[in-house]
Write a protein that holds these residues in place. Structure first.
Motif, PDB file in Angstrom:
ATOM      1  N   SER A  35       0.813  -1.221   0.000  1.00  0.00           N
ATOM      2  CA  SER A  35       0.000   0.000   0.000  1.00  0.00           C
ATOM      3  C   SER A  35       0.846   1.271   0.000  1.00  0.00           C
ATOM      4  N   LEU A  36       2.122   1.157   0.352  1.00  0.00           N
ATOM      5  CA  LEU A  36       2.981   2.339   0.442  1.00  0.00           C
ATOM      6  C   LEU A  36       3.655   2.687  -0.877  1.00  0.00           C
ATOM      7  N   GLY A  37       3.492   1.834  -1.886  1.00  0.00           N
ATOM      8  CA  GLY A  37       4.087   2.093  -3.191  1.00  0.00           C
ATOM      9  C   GLY A  37       3.257   3.078  -3.992  1.00  0.00           C
ATOM     10  N   ALA A  75      -9.256  -5.096  -1.223  1.00  0.00           N
ATOM     11  CA  ALA A  75      -7.837  -5.419  -1.416  1.00  0.00           C
ATOM     12  C   ALA A  75      -7.004  -4.168  -1.668  1.00  0.00           C
ATOM     13  N   ASP A  76      -7.650  -3.077  -2.053  1.00  0.00           N
ATOM     14  CA  ASP A  76      -6.946  -1.820  -2.317  1.00  0.00           C
ATOM     15  C   ASP A  76      -6.983  -0.869  -1.123  1.00  0.00           C
ATOM     16  N   LEU A  77      -7.364  -1.384   0.054  1.00  0.00           N
ATOM     17  CA  LEU A  77      -7.409  -0.536   1.251  1.00  0.00           C
ATOM     18  C   LEU A  77      -6.008  -0.057   1.593  1.00  0.00           C
ATOM     19  N   LEU A  78      -5.839   1.251   1.660  1.00  0.00           N
ATOM     20  CA  LEU A  78      -4.552   1.828   2.039  1.00  0.00           C
ATOM     21  C   LEU A  78      -4.437   1.913   3.554  1.00  0.00           C
ATOM     22  N   GLY A 127       2.883   6.230   7.108  1.00  0.00           N
ATOM     23  CA  GLY A 127       3.606   6.210   5.843  1.00  0.00           C
ATOM     24  C   GLY A 127       2.935   6.954   4.710  1.00  0.00           C
ATOM     25  N   PHE A 128       1.869   7.677   4.992  1.00  0.00           N
ATOM     26  CA  PHE A 128       1.122   8.397   3.965  1.00  0.00           C
ATOM     27  C   PHE A 128       1.212   9.903   4.211  1.00  0.00           C
TER      28      PHE A 128
END
Length: 155
Positions: A35-37, A75-78, A127-128
């Motif tokens: 998710s951090l990419g 699945a795309d939960l940040l 990380g966001f």
């Protein structure tokens, strides 16, 4: 201002925050490190706000500001967060008919900037980029909740 007998019959209304605190905080980054990419597009951000209050003493109220949110889905939960930021407030010389609106509008209005900063710091520490919540119109939120309560009451 006090009267000549030492009472406070003519004292001005007052709202005092006795203490404020983080009652509960959760931050989840379940798909890290993926998710951090780099992301193709901006995530769908969902925010929910709620206010609860309970009377502790004759003039004292605990007010909870609940802030919940997420970025992305499935699945795309940040990330997702839940924050209960609370305060104990003392209301003095406020007319009884104004107590509920003061507790449910003015108290969360005082708590919000602190809760907003905790959310921003938590998201950044996850990380966001920090997520700064937009200001909330607690008077409009209160009016909406009162309308919903009236609509659900039997006639």
């Amino acid at each position: 201002m006090t009267d000549t007998n030492g009472g406070q019959a003519n004292a001005a209304p007052a709202l005092n925050c006795l203490v404020q605190y983080c009652k509960d905080l959760s931050f989840e980054n379940p798909n890290a490190p993926r998710s951090l990419g780099p992301q193709e597009g901006g995530p769908n951000i969902n925010i929910q706000v709620n206010v609860n209050a309970k009377q502790l003493a004759e003039h004292d109220f605990e007010v909870e500001l609940l802030l919940e949110g997420s970025a992305g889905e499935g699945a795309d939960l940040l990330f997702k967060f839940e924050l209960t930021y609370s305060g104990v407030f003392r209301l003095v010389n406020i007319p009884a008919e104004q107590t509920h609106p003061v507790v449910m509008i003015e108290c969360p209005r005082l708590l919000f900037p602190f809760g907003r900063q905790i959310v921003a710091d938590s998201v950044r520490n996850g990380g966001f980029p920090p997520l700064y919540l937009d200001p909330i119109d607690f008077a409009a939120l209160y009016a909406q909740r009162m309308q919903q309560a009236q609509a659900t009451q039997p006639n």
